[in-house]
Design an enzyme around this catalytic site. Structure first.
Site, short mmCIF file in Angstrom:
data_model
loop_
_atom_site.label_atom_id
_atom_site.label_comp_id
_atom_site.label_asym_id
_atom_site.label_seq_id
_atom_site.Cartn_x
_atom_site.Cartn_y
_atom_site.Cartn_z
N ASP A 36 19.53 -1.36 11.39
CA ASP A 36 18.25 -1.96 11.05
C ASP A 36 17.94 -3.01 12.12
OD1 ASP A 36 16.04 -2.80 9.40
OD2 ASP A 36 17.27 -4.47 8.72
N ASP A 85 15.27 -6.12 11.72
CA ASP A 85 15.06 -7.47 11.20
C ASP A 85 16.26 -7.95 10.38
OD1 ASP A 85 12.56 -7.28 12.31
OD2 ASP A 85 11.50 -6.95 10.44
N GLU A 110 12.73 -12.05 10.88
CA GLU A 110 11.94 -11.01 10.24
C GLU A 110 10.60 -11.01 10.98
OE1 GLU A 110 12.37 -8.87 7.61
OE2 GLU A 110 14.45 -9.43 7.21
N ARG A 146 1.97 -6.87 2.70
CA ARG A 146 2.24 -7.91 3.69
C ARG A 146 1.35 -7.76 4.92
NH1 ARG A 146 8.52 -7.18 4.35
NH2 ARG A 146 8.00 -5.11 3.56
N SER A 152 13.42 0.61 11.98
CA SER A 152 12.86 -0.67 11.57
C SER A 152 11.66 -0.50 10.65
CB SER A 152 12.42 -1.47 12.81
OG SER A 152 11.82 -2.68 12.42
N GLY A 153 11.65 -1.30 9.59
CA GLY A 153 10.46 -1.44 8.78
C GLY A 153 9.47 -2.37 9.43
N LYS A 189 14.51 6.45 7.38
CA LYS A 189 15.69 5.96 8.10
C LYS A 189 16.81 7.00 8.04
CE LYS A 189 14.88 0.98 7.76
NZ LYS A 189 15.50 -0.34 7.57
N ASP A 194 20.94 -4.65 6.27
CA ASP A 194 21.07 -5.79 5.35
C ASP A 194 20.29 -5.64 4.07
OD1 ASP A 194 18.46 -8.01 5.64
OD2 ASP A 194 18.57 -6.27 6.97
N ASN A 224 16.57 -1.11 1.41
CA ASN A 224 16.06 0.12 2.01
C ASN A 224 16.99 0.68 3.08
OD1 ASN A 224 15.38 -2.03 3.78
ND2 ASN A 224 13.72 -0.85 4.68
#
Length: 229
Positions: free
Chosen positions: A25, A27, A34, A70, A113-114, A158, A181, A184
């Site tokens: 991941d 962030d 983040e 967001r 990555s989200g 992912k 972390d 997801n």
């Protein structure tokens, strides 16, 4: 049984050879920030965005929905923000060492990555990362619209990236590693040959038995059968 990689005598996760593909991941894993919160700082919505991010990473909210919510707060922010945020990014301690160790052993490194391609792509290039997948933000007339373009990098995406990249390299899933972390990241960590929860949220630590709870990715090098480059 839980294995803590930051404790003396941490077990070898690969008894022979080394991983052919490591995927992390971004962030709060590969980097300390983040990214969406850094973008939200410019929009004046950081507190609201941080609260939603925390709940999403702990598995309390649907990730795709939370991302759209967001991103909507970023409407009107100039696209020059990407360069500003990129300049402020700090790789997690040991990140470069882990990437170099994977490459030195003939393996490949990917990130999922989200967060956003506009930051992740140049970050990946600067660190010598082989593969990346991230979301894209819509920009019109030099400002963010508050919308996401194309597919959203969900937990399932992912997993798909991990599988696709391993297949393209001819690496069996048993020789893959996934590090993350947030909630997801759990499916990806469960899909990989070895999944490592990195300074993870409590809900994640409950479901992933291999953990690194000190913010230094280089501590994973030896347990993964790698050597410092």
């Amino acid at each position: 049984m839980t294995h803590h990689l930051d404790e003396p005598g941490a077990p070898l996760l690969f008894t022979s050879g080394a991983p052919g593909l490591v995927v992390t991941d971004v962030d709060s894993t590969l980097i300390t920030q983040e990214v969406i919160e850094e973008l939200a700082e410019v929009a004046g919505t950081r507190e609201r965005v941080a609260e939603i991010t925390s709940r999403a990473m702990n598995g309390e909210l649907d990730f795709a929905e939370s991302l759209r919510e967001r991103v909507a707060t970023l409407r009107g922010v100039p696209d020059s923000v990407f360069g500003d945020v990129l300049a402020s990014i700090t790789p997690t301690e040991g990140a470069r060492e882990l990437i170099d160790a994977v490459h030195a052993a003939g393996g490949h490194f990917g990130v999922v990555s989200g967060g956003f391609e506009e930051v992740v792509a140049p970050l990946a290039a600067s660190l010598g990362i082989d593969f990346y997948a991230a979301n894209r933000l819509e920009v019109e007339d030099g400002v963010l619209t508050g919308r996401v373009l194309g597919r959203i990098v969900t937990s399932q995406v992912k997993v798909e990236c991990l599988r696709e990249w391993a297949s393209s390299l001819g690496v069996p899933m048993a020789r893959t590693v996934a590090i993350g972390d947030g909630a997801n990241d759990i499916p990806m960590m469960n899909e990989a040959g070895v999944g490592i929860a990195f300074c993870a949220k409590p809900a994640v630590r409950e479901r992933v038995s291999v953990q690194l709870n000190v913010p230094d990715l280089s501590l994973a090098i030896t347990p993964l059968g790698l050597s410092r480059a």
